[in-house]
Design a protein around this motif. Structure first.
Motif, short mmCIF file in Angstrom:
data_model
loop_
_atom_site.label_atom_id
_atom_site.label_comp_id
_atom_site.label_asym_id
_atom_site.label_seq_id
_atom_site.Cartn_x
_atom_site.Cartn_y
_atom_site.Cartn_z
N GLU A 122 -37.47 -25.22 19.53
CA GLU A 122 -38.29 -24.66 18.44
C GLU A 122 -37.96 -23.18 18.29
OE1 GLU A 122 -42.41 -25.54 18.92
OE2 GLU A 122 -42.05 -27.65 19.40
N ILE A 123 -37.06 -22.90 17.38
CA ILE A 123 -36.56 -21.54 17.26
C ILE A 123 -37.65 -20.57 16.81
CG2 ILE A 123 -35.72 -21.83 14.88
CD1 ILE A 123 -33.26 -20.14 15.76
N ASP A 124 -38.56 -21.03 15.96
CA ASP A 124 -39.62 -20.14 15.48
C ASP A 124 -40.62 -19.79 16.58
OD1 ASP A 124 -38.51 -20.14 12.95
OD2 ASP A 124 -39.77 -21.77 12.22
N ALA A 125 -40.69 -20.62 17.62
CA ALA A 125 -41.64 -20.37 18.70
C ALA A 125 -41.20 -19.23 19.60
CB ALA A 125 -41.83 -21.64 19.54
N LEU A 126 -39.93 -18.83 19.54
CA LEU A 126 -39.45 -17.75 20.40
C LEU A 126 -40.21 -16.46 20.16
CD1 LEU A 126 -35.58 -18.25 20.09
CD2 LEU A 126 -37.04 -18.92 22.01
N ASP A 127 -40.62 -16.25 18.93
CA ASP A 127 -41.28 -14.99 18.57
C ASP A 127 -42.57 -14.77 19.35
OD1 ASP A 127 -41.27 -12.63 16.88
OD2 ASP A 127 -43.03 -13.51 15.92
N SER A 128 -43.22 -15.85 19.77
CA SER A 128 -44.50 -15.74 20.47
C SER A 128 -44.35 -15.64 21.98
CB SER A 128 -45.40 -16.93 20.13
OG SER A 128 -44.82 -18.13 20.61
N LEU A 129 -43.12 -15.77 22.48
CA LEU A 129 -42.88 -15.76 23.92
C LEU A 129 -42.53 -14.35 24.40
CD1 LEU A 129 -40.64 -18.96 24.25
CD2 LEU A 129 -43.13 -18.78 24.51
N ASP A 130 -42.79 -14.08 25.68
CA ASP A 130 -42.35 -12.81 26.23
C ASP A 130 -40.83 -12.86 26.44
OD1 ASP A 130 -41.80 -14.14 28.67
OD2 ASP A 130 -43.73 -13.61 29.52
N ASP A 131 -40.25 -11.73 26.80
CA ASP A 131 -38.79 -11.63 26.88
C ASP A 131 -38.19 -12.67 27.82
OD1 ASP A 131 -39.07 -9.49 25.19
OD2 ASP A 131 -38.62 -7.96 26.70
N GLU A 132 -38.76 -12.79 29.00
CA GLU A 132 -38.19 -13.69 30.01
C GLU A 132 -38.25 -15.15 29.56
OE1 GLU A 132 -38.79 -14.85 34.74
OE2 GLU A 132 -39.83 -13.13 33.89
N ARG A 133 -39.38 -15.56 29.02
CA ARG A 133 -39.53 -16.95 28.59
C ARG A 133 -38.67 -17.25 27.36
NH1 ARG A 133 -45.58 -17.94 27.60
NH2 ARG A 133 -44.89 -20.08 27.27
N ALA A 134 -38.58 -16.30 26.44
CA ALA A 134 -37.73 -16.50 25.26
C ALA A 134 -36.26 -16.59 25.68
CB ALA A 134 -37.93 -15.36 24.27
N ARG A 135 -35.85 -15.75 26.61
CA ARG A 135 -34.47 -15.79 27.09
C ARG A 135 -34.18 -17.12 27.79
NH1 ARG A 135 -30.83 -14.02 31.28
NH2 ARG A 135 -29.17 -12.69 30.43
N SER A 136 -35.12 -17.58 28.60
CA SER A 136 -34.94 -18.85 29.30
C SER A 136 -34.80 -20.00 28.32
CB SER A 136 -36.12 -19.10 30.25
OG SER A 136 -36.15 -18.13 31.28
N ALA A 137 -35.60 -19.98 27.25
CA ALA A 137 -35.52 -21.04 26.24
C ALA A 137 -34.15 -21.04 25.56
CB ALA A 137 -36.62 -20.86 25.21
N LEU A 138 -33.63 -19.88 25.26
CA LEU A 138 -32.31 -19.78 24.63
C LEU A 138 -31.21 -20.27 25.57
CD1 LEU A 138 -32.78 -16.35 22.87
CD2 LEU A 138 -32.19 -18.48 21.69
N LEU A 139 -31.36 -19.99 26.85
CA LEU A 139 -30.33 -20.37 27.82
C LEU A 139 -30.25 -21.87 28.06
CD1 LEU A 139 -30.71 -17.52 30.48
CD2 LEU A 139 -28.88 -17.81 28.79
N THR A 140 -31.23 -22.63 27.57
CA THR A 140 -31.15 -24.08 27.69
C THR A 140 -30.17 -24.67 26.68
OG1 THR A 140 -32.96 -24.50 26.11
CG2 THR A 140 -33.57 -24.20 28.44
N LEU A 141 -29.76 -23.87 25.70
CA LEU A 141 -28.88 -24.36 24.64
C LEU A 141 -27.42 -24.32 25.07
CD1 LEU A 141 -30.57 -22.42 21.71
CD2 LEU A 141 -30.71 -24.89 22.11
#
Length: 217
Positions: A114-133
């Motif tokens: 969910e790319i739009d959900a990244l905006d609501s995450l802190d830096d570490e969690r958003a980075r971790s989500a991107l690294l799953t790709l």
């Protein structure tokens, strides 16, 4: 807690704060002026561009992205998924990057990412989500956070242009590796993304005969 978002106003605040504590960065600002915000729109299109920028010049990546837009118009995951391998190759995608962009598009369409959900995450969690790709490594994730989400304290340690700029600005004997860069950048918290912009500004404003630095994944 969500990290602050950079704007023209907060960028200026960060530049002032860094200039007060680091005379080398202050010298860059005095010589070349404040850096641009270098913001990008969050979303699928920007992630495509970042994938294209891996290991090639920005100009080459930009040309391939514009050719893609000429074929599909608005960069939507569904439109990318209907393209054939030959079509992607003709616009400038390597086989590997075509696979990365297809995997990204499929993850978005399926709801796995969910790319739009990244905006609501802190830096570490958003980075971790991107690294799953598939195809998104540390540099790509950091650039998305820094430019698209405009996070103030992200440091893209795998960026060669930044490493070269740090060597020049800090007058080091050799280009620092990621570990030393991380150590140096700690002094710039909580404005490391602003420091990165100051250093890129130095790199791009300084005449040099060598080609543009290539980016890692």
């Amino acid at each position: 807690m969500r990290a602050p978002e950079l704007s023209e106003e907060t960028l200026a605040t960060g530049v002032v704060a860094l200039s007060a504590r680091d005379r080398d960065l202050a010298a860059v600002v005095a010589r070349f002026g404040p850096p641009p915000l270098w913001a990008r729109d969050p979303g699928f299109g920007t992630l495509i561009q970042i994938i294209l920028e891996q290991q090639v010049s920005l100009a080459s990546a930009r040309a391939a992205y514009l050719r893609l837009l000429a074929v599909i118009g608005e960069p939507l995951p569904e439109r990318v998924l209907v393209l054939t391998d030959d079509q992607l190759k003709r616009v400038g995608f390597s086989r590997q990057k075509a696979a990365y962009v297809r995997a990204l598009a499929q993850a978005i369409v399926s709801g796995a990412f969910e790319i739009d959900a990244l905006d609501s995450l802190d830096d570490e969690r958003a980075r971790s989500a991107l690294l799953t790709l598939k195809g998104i490594g540390g540099w790509s994730a950091d650039i998305y956070l820094l430019m698209a989400l405009r996070r103030a304290d992200v440091w893209p340690g795998g960026d060669l242009a930044l490493a070269i700029a740090v060597r020049e600005v800090k007058r080091l004997r050799k280009v620092p590796g990621p570990e030393r860069l991380a150590t140096i950048s700690r002094a710039w918290r909580p404005w490391r993304a602003v420091a990165a912009r100051v250093l890129w500004h130095h790199y791009l404003s300084t005449p040099r005969t060598r080609g543009s630095a290539r980016r890692s994944a």
